[in-house]
Design an enzyme around this catalytic site. Structure first.
Site, PDB file in Angstrom:
ATOM      1  N   GLU A 174       0.855  -1.301  -0.008  1.00 13.56           N
ATOM      2  CA  GLU A 174      -0.206  -0.144  -0.012  1.00 13.56           C
ATOM      3  C   GLU A 174       0.841   1.291   0.012  1.00 13.56           C
ATOM      4  OE1 GLU A 174      -3.904   1.743   2.425  1.00 13.56           O
ATOM      5  OE2 GLU A 174      -2.242   1.188   3.603  1.00 13.56           O
TER       6      GLU A 174
ATOM      7  N   TRP B  40      -8.508  -1.605   0.123  1.00 15.81           N
ATOM      8  CA  TRP B  40      -9.387  -0.754  -0.821  1.00 15.81           C
ATOM      9  C   TRP B  40     -10.433  -0.858  -1.447  1.00 15.81           C
ATOM     10  CZ3 TRP B  40      -9.100   4.667   0.003  1.00 15.81           C
ATOM     11  CH2 TRP B  40      -7.844   5.039   0.745  1.00 15.81           C
TER      12      TRP B  40
ATOM     13  N   TYR C 159      -4.580   9.766  -1.295  1.00 16.66           N
ATOM     14  CA  TYR C 159      -3.411   9.931  -0.861  1.00 16.66           C
ATOM     15  C   TYR C 159      -2.013  10.122  -1.934  1.00 16.66           C
ATOM     16  CZ  TYR C 159      -5.431   8.133   3.501  1.00 16.66           C
ATOM     17  OH  TYR C 159      -5.936   7.977   4.665  1.00 16.66           O
TER      18      TYR C 159
ATOM     19  N   CYS D  48      -7.050   9.834   6.146  1.00 21.99           N
ATOM     20  CA  CYS D  48      -7.058   9.938   7.510  1.00 21.99           C
ATOM     21  C   CYS D  48      -5.624  10.132   8.178  1.00 21.99           C
ATOM     22  CB  CYS D  48      -7.353   8.377   7.930  1.00 21.99           C
ATOM     23  SG  CYS D  48      -9.102   8.050   7.617  1.00 21.99           S
TER      24      CYS D  48
ATOM     25  N   ARG E   2      -5.760  12.583  11.739  1.00 24.90           N
ATOM     26  CA  ARG E   2      -7.224  12.985  11.958  1.00 24.90           C
ATOM     27  C   ARG E   2      -8.176  12.047  12.670  1.00 24.90           C
ATOM     28  NH1 ARG E   2     -11.565  12.032   8.992  1.00 24.90           N
ATOM     29  NH2 ARG E   2     -11.266  10.971   6.853  1.00 24.90           N
TER      30      ARG E   2
ATOM     31  N   ASP F  67      -9.032   4.309  13.024  1.00 23.17           N
ATOM     32  CA  ASP F  67      -9.632   3.093  13.496  1.00 23.17           C
ATOM     33  C   ASP F  67      -8.682   2.234  13.993  1.00 23.17           C
ATOM     34  OD1 ASP F  67     -10.772   0.300  13.351  1.00 23.17           O
ATOM     35  OD2 ASP F  67     -11.108   0.497  11.524  1.00 23.17           O
TER      36      ASP F  67
END
Length: 333
Positions: A81, A103, A145, A210, A235, A238
């Site tokens: 990733e 994803w 991203y 995130c 921010r 999980d």
């Protein structure tokens, strides 16, 4: 919140005998969020318990990396990733071709909503791989991203004035390339930063970033050179599923940057804002906090790639990773 939740009542900090282990920071936060977090409904409809504001620090100087040991984290998928981010690609196809499914749920959900076709994930991914047009239409995540990391849009004025000024798109900015050059040329700078939080593009992203902003610090060391540390501001985190990938990729990127710039690794520092656990992850919390952490593995960089963009999975090796078994839990989309 009521006092009738047996797991919430049972969750307590893990015994002090493990307090010196760096993973204990994570286990304590996981337990505290479940025990003390505010219960809230979120955009997914699943609901979370959440606390606001947490920090962790992990020492990378001995060659180890913070890869969770209280459950197995599929580190090769995490590394793939990160390399995908650095490529600037925003389509799931390269990930799916490598067996990485993290994803897929977002474009699959969009496809089902917009077409009414309740296709299964395996069949959807098979079409993504086999059909160029299908992959282009349904596999793209928008400017997430990597698009911002290596292709941040720039704009040049072409006319008008004040609020009516007109702009045209200019050459994209490669934040990562500029970061590497800055770390080499001016290590004492306080501007070694990159971010994915492009306000103008948030609405076209499948998921706004995130892990959104990264900053780096070079500490001079005796005899020359420097020690590279990094802070990740996240921010939204999980804790049940995302954190294991986030912190490992953060540490791996520090190691890659240090390798490129001739520095030694320092610390991976993590700052979480909305730190949450999904309500359907109760079993994960209970099982994971009951486990004792084991030694972090050592990351070996097998070569220095020609550039930060030229690393491959085969350039990384992990020694001594002996985790507890994986804990399956659903993803909230």
């Amino acid at each position: 919140m009521t006092g009738s939740d047996p797991l919430k009542a049972a969750v307590k900090p893990v015994s002090a005998g493990h307090a010196s282990h760096p993973e204990q920071q994570y286990l304590d936060l996981l337990a505290r969020v479940w025990r003390e977090g505010s219960e809230r409904r979120d955009r997914t409809g699943v609901g979370t318990r959440a606390l606001f504001g947490a920090t962790m620090r992990f020492d990378l100087s001995d060659g180890t990396v913070p890869l969770l040991t209280t459950k197995r984290v599929f580190w090769k998928s995490a590394a793939k990733e990160l390399l995908w981010f650095l490529s600037g690609n925003t389509n799931i196809r390269p990930l799916v071709e490598q067996g990485v499914h993290i994803w897929t749920d977002w474009p699959l959900d969009r496809y089902r909503r917009e077409t009414g076709d309740e296709i299964g994930r395996d069949a959807f991914e098979a079409r993504i791989v086999a059909d160029d047009d299908f992959a282009e239409q349904w596999g793209d995540l928008g400017p997430v991203y990597g698009a911002q990391w290596v292709g941040w849009p720039s704009y040049e004025p072409v006319g008008g004035d004040g609020p009516d000024r007109l702009y045209r798109e200019g050459k994209p900015i490669n934040q990562i390339a500029e970061l590497v050059e800055g770390l080499k040329r001016n290590p004492a700078s306080r501007r070694h930063i990159f971010t994915g939080w492009n306000v103008a593009k948030l609405g076209t992203m499948a998921l706004p970033p995130c892990h959104m902003t990264y900053q780096y610090f070079v500490e001079p060391i005796e005899g020359g050179g420097g020690r590279l540390s990094g802070i990740l501001y996240q921010r939204s985190c999980d804790l049940g599923l995302g954190f294991g990938f986030n912190i490992f990729e953060h540490a791996l990127l520090i190691r890659m940057l240090a390798d490129q710039c001739g520095y030694v690794p320092g610390e991976a520092i993590w700052m979480g804002a909305d730190c949450h656990v999904y309500l359907n992850h109760e079993h994960l919390v209970a099982e994971q906090i009951a486990r004792a952490p084991r030694a972090f593995p050592t990351l070996v960089m097998k070569r220095t790639a020609p550039s930060i963009f030229d690393y491959q999975l085969s350039d990384f090796d992990l020694i001594g990773y002996d985790p507890h078994p994986h804990i399956a839990a659903p993803v909230a989309v």
